[in-house]
Design an enzyme around this catalytic site. Structure first.
Site, PDB file in Angstrom:
ATOM      1  N   GLN A 314       0.835  -1.201   0.000  1.00 36.44           N
ATOM      2  CA  GLN A 314       0.000   0.000   0.000  1.00 36.44           C
ATOM      3  C   GLN A 314       0.864   1.242   0.000  1.00 36.44           C
ATOM      4  OE1 GLN A 314      -4.061  -1.643   2.077  1.00 36.44           O
ATOM      5  NE2 GLN A 314      -2.927  -0.112   3.138  1.00 36.44           N
ATOM      6  N   HIS A 333      -7.746   1.830   0.534  1.00 39.19           N
ATOM      7  CA  HIS A 333      -7.952   1.435   1.937  1.00 39.19           C
ATOM      8  C   HIS A 333      -8.690   2.564   2.689  1.00 39.19           C
ATOM      9  CE1 HIS A 333      -5.905  -0.820   5.503  1.00 39.19           C
ATOM     10  NE2 HIS A 333      -7.153  -0.517   5.777  1.00 39.19           N
TER      11      HIS A 333
HETATM   12  P1  NDP Z   1     -11.089  -8.573  16.571  1.00 38.04           P
HETATM   13  O1  NDP Z   1      -9.823  -8.810  17.314  1.00 38.04           O
HETATM   14  O2  NDP Z   1     -12.247  -7.967  17.268  1.00 38.04           O
HETATM   15  O3  NDP Z   1     -11.604  -9.937  15.932  1.00 38.04           O
HETATM   16  C1  NDP Z   1     -10.782 -10.820  15.247  1.00 38.04           C
HETATM   17  C2  NDP Z   1     -11.364 -12.196  15.426  1.00 38.04           C
HETATM   18  O4  NDP Z   1     -10.607 -13.081  14.595  1.00 38.04           O
HETATM   19  C3  NDP Z   1     -11.267 -12.736  16.849  1.00 38.04           C
HETATM   20  O5  NDP Z   1     -12.517 -13.262  17.215  1.00 38.04           O
HETATM   21  C4  NDP Z   1     -10.200 -13.805  16.699  1.00 38.04           C
HETATM   22  O6  NDP Z   1     -10.370 -14.850  17.611  1.00 38.04           O
HETATM   23  C5  NDP Z   1     -10.457 -14.285  15.304  1.00 38.04           C
HETATM   24  N1  NDP Z   1      -9.376 -15.057  14.695  1.00 38.04           N
HETATM   25  C6  NDP Z   1      -8.053 -15.018  14.953  1.00 38.04           C
HETATM   26  N2  NDP Z   1      -7.414 -15.867  14.144  1.00 38.04           N
HETATM   27  C7  NDP Z   1      -8.340 -16.439  13.354  1.00 38.04           C
HETATM   28  C8  NDP Z   1      -8.280 -17.426  12.333  1.00 38.04           C
HETATM   29  N3  NDP Z   1      -7.126 -17.979  11.968  1.00 38.04           N
HETATM   30  N4  NDP Z   1      -9.431 -17.797  11.754  1.00 38.04           N
HETATM   31  C9  NDP Z   1     -10.612 -17.262  12.132  1.00 38.04           C
HETATM   32  N5  NDP Z   1     -10.719 -16.346  13.122  1.00 38.04           N
HETATM   33  C10 NDP Z   1      -9.602 -15.931  13.712  1.00 38.04           C
HETATM   34  O7  NDP Z   1     -10.674  -7.715  15.279  1.00 38.04           O
HETATM   35  P2  NDP Z   1     -11.568  -6.713  14.435  1.00 38.04           P
HETATM   36  O8  NDP Z   1     -12.862  -7.348  14.115  1.00 38.04           O
HETATM   37  O9  NDP Z   1     -11.537  -5.367  15.066  1.00 38.04           O
HETATM   38  O10 NDP Z   1     -10.657  -6.585  13.106  1.00 38.04           O
HETATM   39  C11 NDP Z   1     -10.421  -7.721  12.283  1.00 38.04           C
HETATM   40  C12 NDP Z   1      -9.345  -7.377  11.280  1.00 38.04           C
HETATM   41  O11 NDP Z   1      -9.826  -6.381  10.404  1.00 38.04           O
HETATM   42  C13 NDP Z   1      -8.079  -6.747  11.892  1.00 38.04           C
HETATM   43  O12 NDP Z   1      -7.155  -7.734  12.267  1.00 38.04           O
HETATM   44  C14 NDP Z   1      -7.533  -5.884  10.798  1.00 38.04           C
HETATM   45  O13 NDP Z   1      -6.577  -6.615  10.049  1.00 38.04           O
HETATM   46  C15 NDP Z   1      -8.736  -5.619   9.916  1.00 38.04           C
HETATM   47  N6  NDP Z   1      -9.118  -4.208   9.960  1.00 38.04           N
HETATM   48  C16 NDP Z   1      -9.235  -3.562   8.762  1.00 38.04           C
HETATM   49  C17 NDP Z   1      -9.562  -2.235   8.725  1.00 38.04           C
HETATM   50  C18 NDP Z   1      -9.712  -1.533   7.421  1.00 38.04           C
HETATM   51  O14 NDP Z   1      -9.677  -0.300   7.414  1.00 38.04           O
HETATM   52  N7  NDP Z   1      -9.909  -2.229   6.323  1.00 38.04           N
HETATM   53  C19 NDP Z   1      -9.771  -1.456   9.959  1.00 38.04           C
HETATM   54  C20 NDP Z   1      -9.741  -2.262  11.157  1.00 38.04           C
HETATM   55  C21 NDP Z   1      -9.383  -3.579  11.136  1.00 38.04           C
HETATM   56  P3  NDP Z   1      -9.468 -14.841  18.987  1.00 38.04           P
HETATM   57  O15 NDP Z   1      -9.993 -13.717  19.801  1.00 38.04           O
HETATM   58  O16 NDP Z   1      -9.684 -16.184  19.532  1.00 38.04           O
HETATM   59  O17 NDP Z   1      -8.031 -14.611  18.527  1.00 38.04           O
END
Ligand code: NDP
Length: 394
Positions: A314, A333
């Site tokens: 990016q 993005h």
């Molecule tokens: P959260 O931490 O709230 O949720 C992430 C979830 O993913 C958790 O429930 C976690 O479980 C689960 N998880 C971890 N590893 C895996 C896997 N291998 N397979 C399936 N589930 C998995 O994050 P958010 O919802 O806030 O954000 C998610 C992602 O979105 C971020 O990591 C970021 O990369 C992206 N993002 C993008 C943005 C954008 O502008 N496009 C802005 C903000 C975020 P556990 O808790 O057990 O680890």
């Protein structure tokens, strides 16, 4: 006195806006899980202003300079001759954003002996080499929840845009046409389709809640299963792994963090196990997919559409294949940097800086790394080695 080096995306090509499309932002009371909104002692901006670009300065200049600190803001972030590289060696704090990431690699961290805080004005700190930050004793913090709903809305929009064939239909209008058949030959209703969410965290759950009224069949996979009452309320089908989920749905919507288990997860093998004509929406991180395998699947018709707002790298080069692949509905993005989100992450950035300079603890939910280890949200959502995976920094 500290030096704060802040990397933000460039101003609009038409210049910093003198006026906005709307006069105010709605007042939001809190986040869905009960977490409170940012609580800085004051803000020096009007919510609704463009704060995330260079001239917006996250609304920080007056506050920082009143404290005697130096604020350097730039969008020039890549390469050894960039302003970022030149200013980094004596910076105490680096502020960056996933939308326009200043990659804080191990090499760059080694060149910044004074660096104490790497602050993400947004969510997602995988542009920081967390392992190197841990070893250097740098605190890494981000503004958890500030744009989760913004991203969820964007994902729902892109699901609809793909399934309804919105962008090609719009293009006929722009081109002076009235081509009904051309517009609808790839258009479907969302109703009745199977939609699968990968990772039901903050964003994934918000998407599930927003999709329920469309009368779709909702599926999900997460490493941690949601409470039974939530599954029942939303009518969710849980899958024990991604492989099971993708075979059972028409649309896959990805909200998992990038780490070794998700890096290049969507390769040709997995994509070919999906129903022909499936759609993928990915606002998580681009490197969860294999870029060229997405292009091939769109060209062959295995995928009917791909959308998202995350790319690698990016910004992507002008000839990046995702700019020209068929049946895409990509954006830059931007999902997490609406004017609404900017007001929250600018306030959260100020809150973190106030705590940092005031010697107060930074909220646990904002912490990714502290005291030489993963901390707070970081201890739940990140792996130190994950950030250093080949895909780190999307
Ligand atoms: P959260 O931490 O709230 O949720 C992430 C979830 O993913 C958790 O429930 C976690 O479980 C689960 N998880 C971890 N590893 C895996 C896997 N291998 N397979 C399936 N589930 C998995 O994050 P958010 O919802 O806030 O954000 C998610 C992602 O979105 C971020 O990591 C970021 O990369 C992206 N993002 C993008 C943005 C954008 O502008 N496009 C802005 C903000 C975020 P556990 O808790 O057990 O680890």
């Amino acid at each position: 006195m500290a030096k704060i080096l802040c990397v933000l995306y460039p101003d609009p090509v038409t210049g910093y806006p003198p006026v906005y499309a709307r006069d105010s932002l709605p007042v939001i009371d809190g986040y869905p899980d009960g977490q409170t909104l940012p609580t800085p002692s004051a803000i020096d901006f009007t919510p609704g202003e463009l704060l995330g670009c260079v001239s917006g300065e996250l609304g920080l200049r007056r506050y920082l300079e009143a404290q005697g600190h130096e604020l350097v803001v730039t969008s020039d972030k890549d390469g050894p001759d960039s302003v970022f590289e030149k200013e980094l060696p004596d910076a105490d704090v680096v502020i960056s954003q996933p939308f326009w990431p200043a990659y804080l690699s191990a090499e760059r961290i080694a060149k910044a002996p004074k660096l104490k805080l790497a602050l993400t004005a947004g969510i997602g700190s995988d542009h920081v080499d967390l392992d190197a930050a841990i070893k250097a004793g740098i605190t890494v913090a981000e503004v958890t929840y500030c744009n989760s709903i913004s991203v969820a809305e964007h994902a729902v929009m892109q699901i609809l845009a793909l399934v309804r064939n919105y962008l090609p239909s719009h293009q006929w209008v722009v081109d002076g046409g009235w081509n009904i058949a051309d517009s609808v030959e790839r258009a479907y209703d969302l109703e009745g389709l199977d939609v699968g969410i990968i990772a039901a965290g903050r964003i994934g759950q918000a998407v599930l809640r927003r999709l329920k009224p469309f009368d779709v069949r909702l599926h999900y996979f997460d490493t941690r299963r949601l409470p039974a009452e939530v599954e029942e309320e939303l009518g969710l089908t849980y899958h024990p792994d991604v492989q099971s989920l993708v075979r059972a749905v028409d649309i896959v919507d990805i909200h998992a963090p990038l780490h070794p288990k998700t890096y290049h997860l969507f390769d040709a093998n997995l994509i070919n196990s999906m129903r022909r004509g499936s759609y993928i929406v990915n606002t998580a991180r681009a490197e969860i997919t294999v870029q060229e395998d997405i292009v091939k699947a769109l060209e062959s018709g295995q995928l009917a559409g791909y959308a998202g707002d995350v790319w690698y790298p990016q910004p992507p080069a002008p000839d990046h294949p995702w700019r020209t692949m068929p049946h895409e509905a990509m954006t830059p993005h931007v999902s997490g940097t609406t004017l609404s989100a900017q007001a929250r992450y600018a306030a959260g950035t100020r809150e973190i800086l106030e705590d940092f300079f005031g010697g107060h603890p930074i909220r646990d939910e904002y912490l990714i790394v502290e005291g030489g280890q993963l901390a707070g949200t970081g201890a739940k959502s990140y792996t130190a080695d994950g950030s250093a995976s080949p895909g780190a920094g999307t």
